[in-house]
Design a protein around this motif. Structure first.
Motif, PDB file in Angstrom:
ATOM      1  N   HIS A 170      71.273  37.422  11.850  1.00  0.00           N
ATOM      2  CA  HIS A 170      71.772  37.817  10.540  1.00  0.00           C
ATOM      3  C   HIS A 170      70.616  37.852   9.540  1.00  0.00           C
ATOM      4  O   HIS A 170      69.751  36.977   9.529  1.00  0.00           O
ATOM      5  N   TYR A 171      70.606  38.869   8.687  1.00  0.00           N
ATOM      6  CA  TYR A 171      69.521  39.084   7.729  1.00  0.00           C
ATOM      7  C   TYR A 171      69.293  37.866   6.843  1.00  0.00           C
ATOM      8  O   TYR A 171      68.164  37.394   6.698  1.00  0.00           O
ATOM      9  N   ASP A 172      70.356  37.333   6.231  1.00  0.00           N
ATOM     10  CA  ASP A 172      70.208  36.194   5.320  1.00  0.00           C
ATOM     11  C   ASP A 172      69.740  34.946   6.056  1.00  0.00           C
ATOM     12  O   ASP A 172      68.974  34.144   5.509  1.00  0.00           O
ATOM     13  N   TYR A 173      70.184  34.783   7.299  1.00  0.00           N
ATOM     14  CA  TYR A 173      69.746  33.634   8.095  1.00  0.00           C
ATOM     15  C   TYR A 173      68.238  33.682   8.319  1.00  0.00           C
ATOM     16  O   TYR A 173      67.533  32.675   8.168  1.00  0.00           O
ATOM     17  N   LEU A 174      67.719  34.872   8.647  1.00  0.00           N
ATOM     18  CA  LEU A 174      66.283  35.012   8.899  1.00  0.00           C
ATOM     19  C   LEU A 174      65.472  34.761   7.640  1.00  0.00           C
ATOM     20  O   LEU A 174      64.412  34.130   7.691  1.00  0.00           O
ATOM     21  N   ARG A 175      65.944  35.253   6.491  1.00  0.00           N
ATOM     22  CA  ARG A 175      65.226  35.035   5.234  1.00  0.00           C
ATOM     23  C   ARG A 175      65.150  33.545   4.909  1.00  0.00           C
ATOM     24  O   ARG A 175      64.099  33.031   4.509  1.00  0.00           O
ATOM     25  N   LYS A 176      66.281  32.844   5.082  1.00  0.00           N
ATOM     26  CA  LYS A 176      66.314  31.409   4.791  1.00  0.00           C
ATOM     27  C   LYS A 176      65.450  30.626   5.783  1.00  0.00           C
ATOM     28  O   LYS A 176      64.753  29.684   5.400  1.00  0.00           O
ATOM     29  N   SER A 184      57.727  30.321   1.758  1.00  0.00           N
ATOM     30  CA  SER A 184      57.947  31.452   0.859  1.00  0.00           C
ATOM     31  C   SER A 184      58.835  32.461   1.578  1.00  0.00           C
ATOM     32  O   SER A 184      58.945  32.440   2.812  1.00  0.00           O
ATOM     33  N   SER A 185      59.457  33.336   0.816  1.00  0.00           N
ATOM     34  CA  SER A 185      60.299  34.358   1.427  1.00  0.00           C
ATOM     35  C   SER A 185      59.422  35.401   2.117  1.00  0.00           C
ATOM     36  O   SER A 185      58.211  35.489   1.833  1.00  0.00           O
ATOM     37  N   PRO A 186      59.980  36.224   3.016  1.00  0.00           N
ATOM     38  CA  PRO A 186      59.166  37.278   3.646  1.00  0.00           C
ATOM     39  C   PRO A 186      58.494  38.196   2.624  1.00  0.00           C
ATOM     40  O   PRO A 186      57.323  38.548   2.781  1.00  0.00           O
ATOM     41  N   LEU A 187      59.220  38.566   1.564  1.00  0.00           N
ATOM     42  CA  LEU A 187      58.638  39.440   0.550  1.00  0.00           C
ATOM     43  C   LEU A 187      57.511  38.735  -0.204  1.00  0.00           C
ATOM     44  O   LEU A 187      56.466  39.343  -0.488  1.00  0.00           O
ATOM     45  N   GLU A 188      57.694  37.453  -0.547  1.00  0.00           N
ATOM     46  CA  GLU A 188      56.641  36.701  -1.227  1.00  0.00           C
ATOM     47  C   GLU A 188      55.398  36.585  -0.341  1.00  0.00           C
ATOM     48  O   GLU A 188      54.265  36.660  -0.832  1.00  0.00           O
ATOM     49  N   TYR A 189      55.615  36.396   0.944  1.00  0.00           N
ATOM     50  CA  TYR A 189      54.506  36.300   1.897  1.00  0.00           C
ATOM     51  C   TYR A 189      53.741  37.620   1.958  1.00  0.00           C
ATOM     52  O   TYR A 189      52.501  37.646   1.924  1.00  0.00           O
ATOM     53  N   LEU A 190      54.485  38.731   2.041  1.00  0.00           N
ATOM     54  CA  LEU A 190      53.875  40.057   2.053  1.00  0.00           C
ATOM     55  C   LEU A 190      53.093  40.317   0.770  1.00  0.00           C
ATOM     56  O   LEU A 190      51.948  40.780   0.804  1.00  0.00           O
TER      57      LEU A 190
END
Length: 263
Positions: A170-176, A184-190
């Motif tokens: 699940h998308y939200d599970y992976l982000r968490k 950090s979140s995937p976007l923050e890491y990028l």
């Protein structure tokens, strides 16, 4: 970057009340154990041989039932991908402890031009933290996302959300899960990887090697205006102002060199 601004040492201590710093703080626990509490509600436990890295202006407190000792350093603009609080473990040779101890000695000394040694130690300490952090074991899906980001961060066509949604979770599970393990979140890491690359490329602009638009493109941004907004949010100034400030530093200290972080 990676400039050591202060080095201190706590003798056996049980509690440090709520406070924050204008710059990043790195705390090496030399004995005992305890926990840092963040105003955000997060708690980071630690023990001897571990370093807790705390971002600038992060309000935190430190407490221990049995007491702790530590060496704490504040550093200006360290080259960390993770921009939230995290913990790293020293290696078996206690490389970080050696560097922290040398920083403490030179910071308190009156040795001529000690700032040269402190500058080298600041780079060394940050490099150790980056390396030891990258060697931390992550779960398979988180490692897969990290690798995808690191391979493609400079590609303007890289679709991070699509990569995550195509995974069998699940998308939200992976982000968490990513934020829990990486800090950090995937976007923050990028974004952090892109901003480190931008800083490195903008350094070359003192010789007019690249334009702002070219730097934006090489860092994964099609729109140079959007790139400039992200850069300003990350560094507190526009790319143009950043170049001016860094150029002024070099004019006052022509022997100084700045190397951008490796990604």
């Amino acid at each position: 970057m990676n400039e050591i601004l202060f080095v201190g040492e706590h003798p056996k201590t049980y509690d440090v009340r709520w406070h924050s710093h204008e710059n990043w703080e790195l705390v090496y626990c030399t004995s005992g154990q305890g926990a840092f509490r963040m105003k955000s509600g997060e708690t980071i436990s630690y023990q001897a041989g571990e370093v807790v890295v705390i971002p600038s202006r992060e309000i935190h407190a430190n407490s221990s039932t049995g007491g702790f000792t530590n060496i704490h350093i504040t550093i200006a603009d360290p080259a960390f991908v993770d921009r939230t609080v995290f913990r790293v473990t020293d290696d078996k040779d206690r490389s970080l402890l050696s560097a922290f101890t040398q920083a403490k000695i030179y910071y308190s000394s009156d040795i001529n031009r000690r700032e040269l040694v402190l500058a080298a130690l600041g780079d060394l300490i940050v490099s150790y933290v980056v390396v030891f952090r990258s060697n931390t074991e992550f779960s398979k899906p988180v490692e897969q996302i990290r690798n995808s980001i690191r391979r493609n961060f400079a590609n303007p066509d890289f679709a991070l959300n699509q990569v995550i949604r195509e995974m069998p979770f699940h998308y939200d599970y992976l982000r968490k899960l990513f934020k829990k393990e990486v800090g950090s979140s995937p976007l923050e890491y990028l974004t952090s990887l892109r901003m480190q690359s931008a800083e490195k490329l903008l350094t070359a602009m003192w010789s007019n090697e690249y334009s702002i638009s070219e730097v934006a493109q090489m860092c994964g941004y099609e729109d140079p205006l959007y790139f400039s907004r992200v850069f300003k949010k990350h560094f507190g100034c526009s790319p143009t102002n950043y170049i001016s400030k860094q150029s002024e530093k070099h004019q006052t200290d022509p022997g100084r060199t700045e190397l951008g972080p490796e990604v």
